[in-house]
Structure formats: structure tokens, C-alpha cells
Scaffold this active site. Structure first.
Site, PDB file in Angstrom:
ATOM      1  CE  LYS A  12      -4.388  -1.844   1.099  1.00  0.00           C
ATOM      2  NZ  LYS A  12      -5.391  -2.193   2.079  1.00  0.00           N
ATOM      3  NE  ARG A  34      -7.384  -8.266  -0.074  1.00  0.00           N
ATOM      4  CZ  ARG A  34      -6.845  -7.527  -1.038  1.00  0.00           C
ATOM      5  NH1 ARG A  34      -5.807  -6.762  -0.793  1.00  0.00           N
ATOM      6  NH2 ARG A  34      -7.349  -7.550  -2.257  1.00  0.00           N
TER       7      ARG A  34
HETATM    8  N1  PMM Z   1      -7.332  -3.802   0.365  1.00  0.00           N
HETATM    9  C1  PMM Z   1      -7.574  -3.844  -0.943  1.00  0.00           C
HETATM   10  C2  PMM Z   1      -8.585  -4.655  -1.473  1.00  0.00           C
HETATM   11  N2  PMM Z   1      -9.342  -5.423  -0.658  1.00  0.00           N
HETATM   12  N3  PMM Z   1      -9.862  -6.190   1.494  1.00  0.00           N
HETATM   13  C3  PMM Z   1      -9.666  -6.160   2.813  1.00  0.00           C
HETATM   14  N4  PMM Z   1     -10.427  -6.907   3.639  1.00  0.00           N
HETATM   15  N5  PMM Z   1      -8.701  -5.377   3.372  1.00  0.00           N
HETATM   16  C4  PMM Z   1      -7.884  -4.591   2.624  1.00  0.00           C
HETATM   17  O1  PMM Z   1      -7.036  -3.886   3.198  1.00  0.00           O
HETATM   18  C5  PMM Z   1      -8.087  -4.576   1.208  1.00  0.00           C
HETATM   19  C6  PMM Z   1      -9.109  -5.410   0.678  1.00  0.00           C
HETATM   20  C7  PMM Z   1      -6.764  -2.994  -1.886  1.00  0.00           C
HETATM   21  O2  PMM Z   1      -5.552  -3.586  -2.222  1.00  0.00           O
HETATM   22  P1  PMM Z   1      -5.232  -4.370  -3.610  1.00  0.00           P
HETATM   23  O3  PMM Z   1      -5.440  -3.376  -4.740  1.00  0.00           O
HETATM   24  O4  PMM Z   1      -3.831  -4.786  -3.469  1.00  0.00           O
HETATM   25  O5  PMM Z   1      -6.160  -5.529  -3.731  1.00  0.00           O
END
Ligand code: PMM
Length: 286
Positions: A207, A251
Site C-alpha cells: 500500500k 491479506r
Molecule cells: N485492500 C484492498 C482490497 N481489498 N480487502 C480487505 N479486507 N482489506 C484490505 O485492506 C483490502 C481489501 C486494496 O488492495 P489491492 O489493490 O492490493 O487488492
């Protein structure tokens, strides 16, 4: 939890796995690296992203979820939409990961309640297109208290819809309507969010706040593909309990590196017993 983004525009890995075959292969690879859950998403939530049509989102995630679930994987669907959640569960998803915690499409709570699946409710204030305008936390207790209170309201809504407390997981939503300093405050005080009494999921991997942390001398953030080591360090700290509360799920993108960090943290947590080698540095170096 390994991330399988089937999107042309996710900030972390956008466009790499748009083709379902490539996404399924990536999911298999993450399982081999040690992922327990595969999080399949078809909507990018990077700051400023616009939303796909429902049919586009369904077309991206359903074939990937069906294929991976058929192979026995535990699959979560990363969606804010009730219809997508319902179809994903039919296709074999056993977790609904809703970054809006039920705010974007409240009917998703009924879908989850009916299906009896696990529900991840993340802290969220607005769609990605304009979410950073909402990154203000002026109340007492700042961002940490606000996230706790706003998540408590989402828990109430989920329980009212009939989702059992034993199926709920909470996520502080790093990077969603949050500045870098807000994210750091949250990861240091996970105990405050954990005081709601539910398991926690944390998504820090790749992030922007890590990019800012690692900015170069001119202040340019570290590019997204070069933030993994910082994320792995954060995983180790959280796994060692330094966030103030246990984390049920992390995650992440590069699963293997994070699994290695968990192995280190697990070793660190072993009680110091008579079988632990003694270090006599003085003698050794004499
Ligand atoms: N961050 C992203 C997408 N989905 N879901 C949860 N539960 N928590 C998160 O912090 C989260 C998520 C965005 O990141 P990406 O673009 O790398 O998927």
C-alpha cells in the site's frame, strides 16, 4: 490470505491476471506458497478508481472462483455488491470480503446471512473515486477511535441482518480514506479495534503508506512493486503481537515471503527453555 486480483487496474498488480486462466494459475501458485485463503476480486479499489459494471465484475470473478473452489481452495470474494456476493457463494466462495462493511450495498448483509458464510467487514467511508476526501479524523481518540466506532456500527448492522457473530471478521481498512499517519496509528493500536471482540484481518501489502515510508531523497514514493520487504517486516511485527492484538488473517500479495515472516514470529514466540541454545558471544569472539 493471498490476493488474486482479476482487474485491469488494481494498484498493486493491476492487469497481470485479467485473463481467468492466468488468475487461476496465480491462485494455485499462492496456495503452493502457503496461502490458506485466496481472495478473488474483480473491482479495483485503488484511490481514484472508477467502478466496473456488475456484469463485468461477475465475468471476471466467477470463472476464477469456480475453478479454484473446485480444486478445494478456500476462496473469499472481494466485493461490495450483493449480487456478486450471492453468485460467488454459489460458485464456491465461503467468505465474503466486503471493503465497505455493508455500506455500499446493504443487501449484501442479507446475502451473507442467508448463505451462512464468513463476512469480513472493513472500515470504509466512500467509494475509491473520492475516498481520500474523507481522510479526516478530528474526534476524540482520532482515527483509532473513529475506526472502532464506525466498525461497531457495521457489526450492529450485520448482526441485525442475521449474520452470526461467530462468522464476523473486522478489518481497519488501511489506505481507505486514510493518510499514511492514520495507517500507522491503526497498526500500532489494533487492540482498540480488537476490543470489539471479533477476529481481525489486516491488509497492508504494497500500500501507498509503505511507498511513502520508503520515499527517495526527492520524496518520490517507492514504486508499488518494490514495497514487499517493508510489508513483510510489518507482518513479522504484527505476528509478534506488536500491534497490540492477535491478527487472524493477513491479506498479502507475495505469500511466500509473508509465510516466512510468520515462521520467524512463531519461532520467536516459543518459550525460552533449557533446549534453547545459549549465546556466549564473549567467549566465541575472544
Ligand atoms: N485492500 C484492498 C482490497 N481489498 N480487502 C480487505 N479486507 N482489506 C484490505 O485492506 C483490502 C481489501 C486494496 O488492495 P489491492 O489493490 O492490493 O487488492
Amino acid at each position: 490470505m493471498g490476493v488474486v486480483n482479476v482487474t485491469p487496474d488494481s494498484f498493486s498488480d493491476g492487469g497481470r491476471y485479467v485473463d481467468p486462466e492466468a488468475a487461476v494459475a496465480h491462485g494455485r501458485d499462492l496456495l503452493a506458497q502457503g496461502a490458506d485463503i485466496l481472495d478473488v476480486g474483480g473491482e479495483s479499489t485503488r484511490p481514484g478508481a472508477t467502478r466496473p459494471l456488475v456484469d463485468e465484475e461477475l465475468g471476471r470473478v466467477l470463472p476464477v472462483i469456480s475453478a479454484l473452489a473446485a480444486e478445494g481452495a478456500r476462496v473469499s470474494v472481494d466485493t461490495m455488491r450483493a449480487e456478486v456476493a450471492a453468485r460467488a457463494v454459489e460458485a464456491g466462495a465461503s467468505i465474503v470480503n466486503d471493503v465497505s462493511g455493508g455500506l455500499a450495498d446493504p443487501a449484501i448483509l442479507d446475502v451473507v446471512a442467508d448463505a451462512g458464510v464468513t463476512y469480513v467487514a472493513m472500515h470504509w467511508r466512500a467509494h475509491s473515486e473520492h475516498m481520500q476526501r474523507w481522510a479526516r479524523y478530528d474526534g476524540p481518540g482520532g482515527v483509532v477511535a473513529a475506526v472502532r466506532d464506525e466498525l461497531a456500527a457495521r457489526v450492529e448492522a450485520a448482526l441485525a441482518a442475521g449474520i452470526g457473530a461467530e462468522r464476523l471478521v473486522l478489518d481497519p481498512g488501511l489506505g481507505f480514506a486514510k493518510l499514511a499517519e492514520h495507517n500507522w496509528q491503526l497498526v500500532r493500536r489494533l487492540d482498540v479495534v480488537a476490543s470489539l471482540g471479533l477476529p481481525l484481518l489486516v491488509g497492508a501489502s504494497r500500500k501507498t503508506f509503505l511507498g511513502h515510508l520508503l520515499a527517495d531523497a526527492e520524496g518520490a514514493p517507492r514504486p508499488v512493486g518494490e514495497r514487499e520487504a517493508a510489508g513483510v517486516a510489518l507482518t513479522a511485527l504484527l505476528a509478534a503481537g506488536l500491534g497490540g492484538a492477535p491478527v487472524w488473517c493477513l491479506r498479502v500479495h507475495d505469500v511466500r515471503a509473508h509465510v516466512d515472516a510468520l515462521a520467524v514470529a512463531a519461532q520467536w514466540a516459543l518459550p525460552a527453555g533449557p533446549d534453547r541454545p545459549q549465546h556466549h558471544h564473549d567467549q566465541e569472539h575472544r
